[in-house]
Design an enzyme around this catalytic site. Structure first.
Site, PDB file in Angstrom:
ATOM      1  N   VAL A  69      -6.005  -0.321  20.577  1.00  0.00           N
ATOM      2  CA  VAL A  69      -5.001  -1.789  20.768  1.00  0.00           C
ATOM      3  C   VAL A  69      -6.220  -2.982  20.319  1.00  0.00           C
ATOM      4  CG1 VAL A  69      -3.991  -3.597  21.695  1.00  0.00           C
ATOM      5  CG2 VAL A  69      -3.751  -0.682  22.235  1.00  0.00           C
ATOM      6  N   HIS A  71      -9.856  -6.027  24.728  1.00  0.00           N
ATOM      7  CA  HIS A  71      -9.730  -5.978  26.806  1.00  0.00           C
ATOM      8  C   HIS A  71     -10.245  -4.840  27.301  1.00  0.00           C
ATOM      9  CE1 HIS A  71      -8.658  -2.655  23.896  1.00  0.00           C
ATOM     10  NE2 HIS A  71      -8.689  -1.810  24.785  1.00  0.00           N
ATOM     11  N   MET A  72     -10.526  -4.815  28.120  1.00  0.00           N
ATOM     12  CA  MET A  72     -11.769  -4.689  28.944  1.00  0.00           C
ATOM     13  C   MET A  72     -10.965  -3.522  30.083  1.00  0.00           C
ATOM     14  SD  MET A  72     -13.534  -6.520  32.443  1.00  0.00           S
ATOM     15  CE  MET A  72     -15.006  -7.847  31.532  1.00  0.00           C
ATOM     16  N   HIS A  73     -11.691  -2.860  29.874  1.00  0.00           N
ATOM     17  CA  HIS A  73     -11.161  -1.706  31.558  1.00  0.00           C
ATOM     18  C   HIS A  73     -12.054  -1.497  32.304  1.00  0.00           C
ATOM     19  CE1 HIS A  73      -9.120   1.357  27.711  1.00  0.00           C
ATOM     20  NE2 HIS A  73      -9.910   0.880  26.891  1.00  0.00           N
TER      21      HIS A  73
HETATM   22  P1  AMP Z   1      -8.412   1.336  23.839  1.00  0.00           P
HETATM   23  O1  AMP Z   1      -8.168   2.801  24.614  1.00  0.00           O
HETATM   24  O2  AMP Z   1      -9.722   1.129  24.554  1.00  0.00           O
HETATM   25  O3  AMP Z   1      -8.030   0.609  22.265  1.00  0.00           O
HETATM   26  O4  AMP Z   1      -7.430   1.147  24.709  1.00  0.00           O
HETATM   27  C1  AMP Z   1      -6.332   0.816  25.010  1.00  0.00           C
HETATM   28  C2  AMP Z   1      -5.512   1.002  25.814  1.00  0.00           C
HETATM   29  O5  AMP Z   1      -4.205   0.161  26.584  1.00  0.00           O
HETATM   30  C3  AMP Z   1      -5.265   2.704  26.008  1.00  0.00           C
HETATM   31  O6  AMP Z   1      -5.916   3.180  27.663  1.00  0.00           O
HETATM   32  C4  AMP Z   1      -4.151   2.943  26.977  1.00  0.00           C
HETATM   33  O7  AMP Z   1      -3.734   3.413  27.909  1.00  0.00           O
HETATM   34  C5  AMP Z   1      -3.289   1.584  27.128  1.00  0.00           C
HETATM   35  N1  AMP Z   1      -2.392   0.834  26.786  1.00  0.00           N
HETATM   36  C6  AMP Z   1      -1.377   1.948  25.608  1.00  0.00           C
HETATM   37  N2  AMP Z   1       0.032   0.652  25.768  1.00  0.00           N
HETATM   38  C7  AMP Z   1      -0.035   0.426  27.185  1.00  0.00           C
HETATM   39  C8  AMP Z   1       1.166  -0.063  27.778  1.00  0.00           C
HETATM   40  N3  AMP Z   1       2.178  -0.453  27.456  1.00  0.00           N
HETATM   41  N4  AMP Z   1       0.961  -0.890  28.372  1.00  0.00           N
HETATM   42  C9  AMP Z   1      -0.248  -1.004  29.585  1.00  0.00           C
HETATM   43  N5  AMP Z   1      -1.682  -0.256  29.135  1.00  0.00           N
HETATM   44  C10 AMP Z   1      -1.328   0.712  27.800  1.00  0.00           C
END
Ligand code: AMP
Ligand code: ZN
Length: 113
Positions: A96, A100-102
């Site tokens: 995405v 964003h911070m995990h």
């Molecule tokens: P990244 O791989 O760092 O871009 O992280 C994107 C994150 O967004 C992943 O861990 C996904 O599981 C999470 N994600 C995708 N769609 C959604 C959603 N609709 N609601 C919450 N998290 C989501």
């Protein structure tokens, strides 16, 4: 930004499990958790990735860290420990393109990578 999943979540066009929000950030549960506690700290402003961060984003980044720390406390992982991660680009598995911070915790996370 059009066609950005996290912008749509922030606007309420896509549902999410919200843990916290304020004027600068939104914190939601990750839909595909990789740990017993896994949430995402997302700025309301559409910033693509860490590579797009500029000096003027300082207060926003501070807010992201404070929100992460406070929600970690609320979620009961502040004492046991947690990991904060920013993925950038393909090799990191970024899916995405909205900063964003995990935040992950609730189990032994093992080494990075
Ligand atoms: P990244 O791989 O760092 O871009 O992280 C994107 C994150 O967004 C992943 O861990 C996904 O599981 C999470 N994600 C995708 N769609 C959604 C959603 N609709 N609601 C919450 N998290 C989501
Ligand atoms: Zn966005």
């Amino acid at each position: 930004m059009a066609d950005c999943l996290f912008c749509k979540i922030i606007e309420g066009e896509v549902p999410s499990d919200k843990l916290y929000d304020d004027d600068l950030v939104v914190v939601i549960l990750d839909i595909n958790p990789r740990a017993p506690r896994h949430f995402l700290v997302i700025p309301r402003e559409h910033i693509g990735t860490v590579k797009d961060v500029r000096g003027e984003h300082g207060p926003l980044l501070t807010r992201m860290f404070v929100a992460a720390s406070n929600v970690a406390k609320d979620e009961g992982i502040a004492e046991s420990g947690f990991r904060m991660t920013f993925n950038v680009g393909d090799d990191a598995g970024m899916t995405v393109n909205h900063l964003h911070m995990h935040v992950l915790g609730g189990r032994q996370l093992g080494p990075e990578g």
